[in-house]
Design an enzyme around this catalytic site. Structure first.
Site, short mmCIF file in Angstrom:
data_model
loop_
_atom_site.label_atom_id
_atom_site.label_comp_id
_atom_site.label_asym_id
_atom_site.label_seq_id
_atom_site.Cartn_x
_atom_site.Cartn_y
_atom_site.Cartn_z
N GLY A 2 0.81 -1.20 0.00
CA GLY A 2 0.00 0.00 0.00
C GLY A 2 0.85 1.25 0.00
CG HIS A 5 5.72 5.28 -4.28
ND1 HIS A 5 6.47 4.66 -5.26
CD2 HIS A 5 6.10 4.68 -3.12
CE1 HIS A 5 7.26 3.76 -4.72
NE2 HIS A 5 7.04 3.74 -3.43
CG HIS A 8 4.02 0.91 -5.27
ND1 HIS A 8 3.95 1.93 -4.37
CD2 HIS A 8 4.70 -0.09 -4.68
CE1 HIS A 8 4.56 1.57 -3.26
NE2 HIS A 8 5.03 0.35 -3.42
CD GLN A 139 18.03 -1.26 -10.24
OE1 GLN A 139 17.80 -1.31 -11.45
NE2 GLN A 139 18.92 -0.44 -9.71
CB SER A 176 10.77 4.81 -0.22
OG SER A 176 10.44 4.03 0.92
#
Length: 306
Positions: A2, A5, A8, A139, A176
């Protein structure tokens, strides 16, 4: 987990370009957090995430270059994922675990000894439930991708692991979900890790191959950046600690003394951004009043000889 950002979303775009049906799993997995880590405060943004996925699915449908779109969002409960009860987060906890060693014991595994046990366990469960032909990982969590690839290989799973490039902010900070904890002051300094890794990469591009030649300049820059902050008054400074800077084999994550030009290597690191020492009135400290934030990043040193 969840708190979606652009990193994703980039993976979902990759999946939609290559597959007719994409399943997005959203689950904050408790077993990959240590006993004293930020499980309770980890950002949970379900409504926002659903809105982002809805907009993305519309975008994918309007783009004629995609094979498919988001077919489902799988958001299981902990009772579903751990039908015998959620195992404890302690190192010596009892329960049904998947453990991938030795690759899961070094670097992040050394600093967070239950992390990859939790990652491998929940991914095995997700793969068994969804049965995907392909799975997509970023990555930025490079050691995680190595662990998952090894798990898929060693357990003879008919799943292809695809790795997408790290997505970054314009100043180089890797995207992140934990960046929301930083606040304004620490966010400006959080690029320290990417800067350190870039220095090591530049040494590699200048044809240096020995460990000291690659990591030596990175360590020097680390000292300079720390000194810069220590020279500032407490009302302005940002305190941080470098956990590790690594030069590792791309398949085993074991440390290297020299880069094999036919295999390349991974330069990775972790930094802990410490809480603001002397907050100023009205200062944006970040989510949950700016707790310690552990950030990771890496750069792939590609092979130069076949």
């Amino acid at each position: 987990m969840g708190a979606l950002h652009e990193g994703h979303l980039s993976l979902i775009r990759m999946a939609a370009a290559e597959n007719h049906r994409v399943v997005v799993s959203v689950y904050v997995n408790p077993t990959q957090f240590g006993v004293h880590e930020d499980l309770d405060s980890y950002p949970k943004t379900w409504e926002t995430d659903c809105g982002m996925l809805k907009d993305l699915d519309k975008e994918l449908a309007e783009d004629g270059n995609n094979l498919g779109g988001i077919a489902a969002v799988f958001a299981p409960t902990t009772d579903t994922m751990y039908p015998s009860g959620r195992p404890d987060q302690a190192v010596n906890a009892k329960g049904s675990f998947v453990t991938i060693t030795p690759v899961g014991e070094v670097l992040e595994g050394a600093s967070r000894p239950t992390f990859f046990r939790g990652v491998a366990t929940v991914c095995m469960k997700l793969f068994n439930i969804v049965m995907p032909e392909k799975v997509y990982f970023g990555q930025k969590d490079v050691q995680q991708t190595v662990v998952i690839k090894k798990m898929v290989k060693d357990f003879c799973m008919n799943t292809e692991v695809v790795v997408g490039d790290t997505q970054r902010a314009p100043d180089g900070l890797a995207l992140s979900s934990r960046n929301v904890y930083l606040g304004t002051r620490r966010r400006k300094v959080a690029t320290v890790l990417s800067k350190i890794l870039r220095v090591a990469e530049m040494s590699y591009l200048r044809e240096h191959r020995l460990r000291d030649e690659l990591l030596g300049p990175a360590e020097q820059l680390t000292k300079l950046l720390l000194m810069e902050q220590h020279q500032l008054p407490p009302e302005e400074r940002v305190n941080f600690e470098i956990d590790y800077i690594s030069l590792a084999d791309p398949e085993t994550m074991q440390e290297l003394d020299e880069v094999d030009e036919t295999r390349g290597a991974i330069i990775s690191g972790a930094v802990k951004m410490l809480p603001v020492e002397v907050p100023q009135p009205g200062e944006d400290l970040g989510l949950s009043d700016g707790p310690p934030v552990r950030l990771i990043d890496n750069i792939i040193l590609k092979p130069v000889k076949l």
